[in-house]
Scaffold this active site. Structure first.
Site, short mmCIF file in Angstrom:
data_model
loop_
_atom_site.label_atom_id
_atom_site.label_comp_id
_atom_site.label_asym_id
_atom_site.label_seq_id
_atom_site.Cartn_x
_atom_site.Cartn_y
_atom_site.Cartn_z
N GLU A 38 0.93 -1.34 -0.08
CA GLU A 38 -0.26 -0.15 0.01
C GLU A 38 0.92 1.06 0.07
OE1 GLU A 38 -3.37 0.69 -0.81
OE2 GLU A 38 -2.71 2.84 -0.41
N THR A 82 -6.05 3.08 -5.68
CA THR A 82 -5.65 1.08 -4.82
C THR A 82 -6.90 0.42 -5.99
OG1 THR A 82 -5.84 1.28 -2.93
CG2 THR A 82 -6.51 -1.05 -3.74
N HIS A 198 -1.51 3.44 4.52
CA HIS A 198 -1.92 4.02 3.75
C HIS A 198 -2.14 5.84 4.63
CE1 HIS A 198 -5.73 6.01 2.14
NE2 HIS A 198 -5.75 4.69 1.42
N ASP A 257 1.11 0.18 -4.96
CA ASP A 257 -0.24 0.78 -6.01
C ASP A 257 -0.28 2.24 -6.09
OD1 ASP A 257 -0.51 1.88 -3.13
OD2 ASP A 257 -2.90 0.84 -3.79
N HIS A 258 0.40 2.99 -5.40
CA HIS A 258 0.36 4.84 -5.53
C HIS A 258 1.07 5.01 -5.24
CE1 HIS A 258 -2.84 4.98 -2.63
NE2 HIS A 258 -3.28 3.97 -3.16
C1 GP9 Z 1 -9.97 -0.01 1.39
C2 GP9 Z 1 -7.78 -0.23 0.95
C3 GP9 Z 1 -7.48 1.81 0.34
O1 GP9 Z 1 -9.57 -1.07 1.66
O2 GP9 Z 1 -7.90 -1.00 0.36
O3 GP9 Z 1 -7.67 1.98 -0.89
P1 GP9 Z 1 -7.43 3.72 -1.09
O4 GP9 Z 1 -8.07 4.50 -0.47
O5 GP9 Z 1 -5.72 3.60 -1.65
O6 GP9 Z 1 -7.54 3.46 -2.78
MN MN Z 2 -3.78 2.29 -2.11
#
Ligand code: GP9
Ligand code: MN
Length: 425
Positions: A38, A82, A198, A257-258
């Protein structure tokens, strides 16, 4: 209309990059782990803070001989964050210009996604995530993608101290996923989505093992602490793989992911990176995220090819020995000599080994200076390639065009075959 597929198919044919035969099938029959890191940016690899490596376990994996690592791999997400990453990785389709396709189209559209493809190769497929199943509409979208199992928060023992931010803390999540992983008939394709690293990067005291950075920007400073925690959870997971022997029978894929730090924090990024006036060009370069493929006996090393999330599916399918020549995929095998190195961002900007475009400015990627040598035709050529692939991908999703497409050897997924309700038995 089904005839809308014609221009898409023509584009696929004209832009087809034959996969690298040297790597074809080297992972055939192996279990596959897709580990979602993440908000993890590439710069964290080998980054030091307070005289310590922030992520020693991931650094070790990055440099291992049997890891194929990429250092010019970019995230390409839009608003879906995500969800866009998941969509790109498992479908080789771009996220939409607005919103998240998993939410707007995940329930109803037809897909030809990685889980369905692997299922039809005899694999068991499962996704794991410690948040509620409805987030990003995963519980519906995963059916369209053909996931046999979706282990979300209600499959895990819950305690108040287990949670932070969007769900379970990574160490507990990965530890408690083991019981399910071990029950999956092999070979399996398993995706594990971490979440502790996150925004806003909060973590309980007990789990903090490195000090915060001191950029003066409180939204940024905790990032190294949650990244360190994520790294430790990966270390523990790799130890577990070794203990079970799964390390010998699996290919383990890692990706960020980002970004973790958005372009609203250029001053802080300047402090972290030592780049004086961290600008739009730098921000584009800092969209790099990890992409690493780790497997016993794999011919690894750090590969400098430019690519992004859209290219993951064709790359992995080649390693797994699955022929995807007739599939509709907008990326190509990162190891193919014909792979296009123009990496599209969702807003039409792009990065390539020579040119980086942000807004209407074209920079020289090598030195970050505005590139005045490019002709209008050269600019238009690159820019058009990017906007064309984005808009064709949008057409596939908005028109639900894959419902008309029946590639040979692929059976359409019937969503009714899937349920992720926990049985009480
Ligand atoms: C929550 C998670 C967060 O289930 O995968 O997603 P994001 O905020 O990074 O798009
Ligand atoms: Mn994410």
């Amino acid at each position: 209309k089904s005839s809308d597929l014609d221009s898409i198919q023509k584009y696929m044919k004209d832009n087809y990059a034959a996969p690298n035969v040297e790597y074809s099938g080297v992972a055939k029959g192996k279990n596959v782990f897709i580990i979602h890191l993440e908000s993890f940016q590439q710069y964290l690899i080998d980054y030091k803070w307070d005289d310590q490596e922030v992520t020693p376990n991931l650094n070790k994996i990055y440099h291992q001989n049997d890891t194929l690592s990429f250092d010019n791999f970019f995230n390409q997400v839009g608003q879906g964050k995500t969800a866009d990453a998941e969509l790109m990785l498992e479908n080789s389709l771009f996220g939409l210009p607005q919103g998240a396709a998993m939410v707007t189209d995940g329930t109803t559209n037809t897909f030809q996604a990685a889980p369905a493809i692997m299922d039809q190769q005899g694999y068991t497929t499962a996704s794991f995530h410690g948040d509620v199943p409805s987030f990003w509409n995963r519980d519906n979208t995963y059916k369209s993608w053909g996931y046999d199992y979706f282990f979300s928060s209600n499959y895990y023992k819950q305690k108040k101290s287990y949670n932070v931010g969007y769900g379970m803390k990574d160490k507990i999540f990965l530890r408690d996923s083991a019981q399910y992983i071990q029950q999956l008939p092999q070979p399996f394709y398993a995706k594990l989505i971490t979440v502790t690293n996150h925004y806003p990067y909060s973590l309980d005291k007990k789990n903090q093992s490195i000090s915060k950075t001191d950029t003066g920007d409180s939204t940024v400073n905790g990032y190294v602490q949650t990244a360190r925690y994520l790294d430790q959870s990966i270390g523990e997971f790799m130890d577990w793989l070794k203990a079970t022997g799964l390390d010998k029978t699996s290919m383990v894929v890692f990706y960020g992911d980002h970004y973790g730090i958005s372009d609203n924090h250029k001053k802080a990024m300047s402090k972290i990176t030592g780049i004086k006036n961290f600008n739009d060009f730098d921000n584009a370069q800092y969209q790099r995220v990890p992409f690493m493929i780790h497997m016993d006996g794999l011919k690894g090393g750090v590969n400098h090819t430019y690519g992004g999330e859209i290219d993951v599916l064709p790359t992995l399918l080649n390693l797994l020995g699955v022929n995807d020549k007739n599939m509709i995929q907008f990326g190509s095998d990162l190891l193919s000599p014909q792979h296009s190195q123009i990496v599209a961002f969702r807003n039409g900007d792009f990065v390539s080994p020579d040119v980086t475009k942000v807004g209407s400015t074209y920079y020289n990627t090598k030195n970050g200076k505005v590139d005045k040598s490019l002709s209008a035709t050269q600019k238009a050529q690159m820019s058009n390639r990017v906007t064309t692939e984005l808009s064709l991908s949008d057409r596939v999703i908005n028109g639900d065009l894959l419902r008309f497409y029946k590639p040979e050897g692929f059976a359409t997924v019937d969503k009714k075959d899937y349920s992720y309700k926990k049985s009480t038995a």
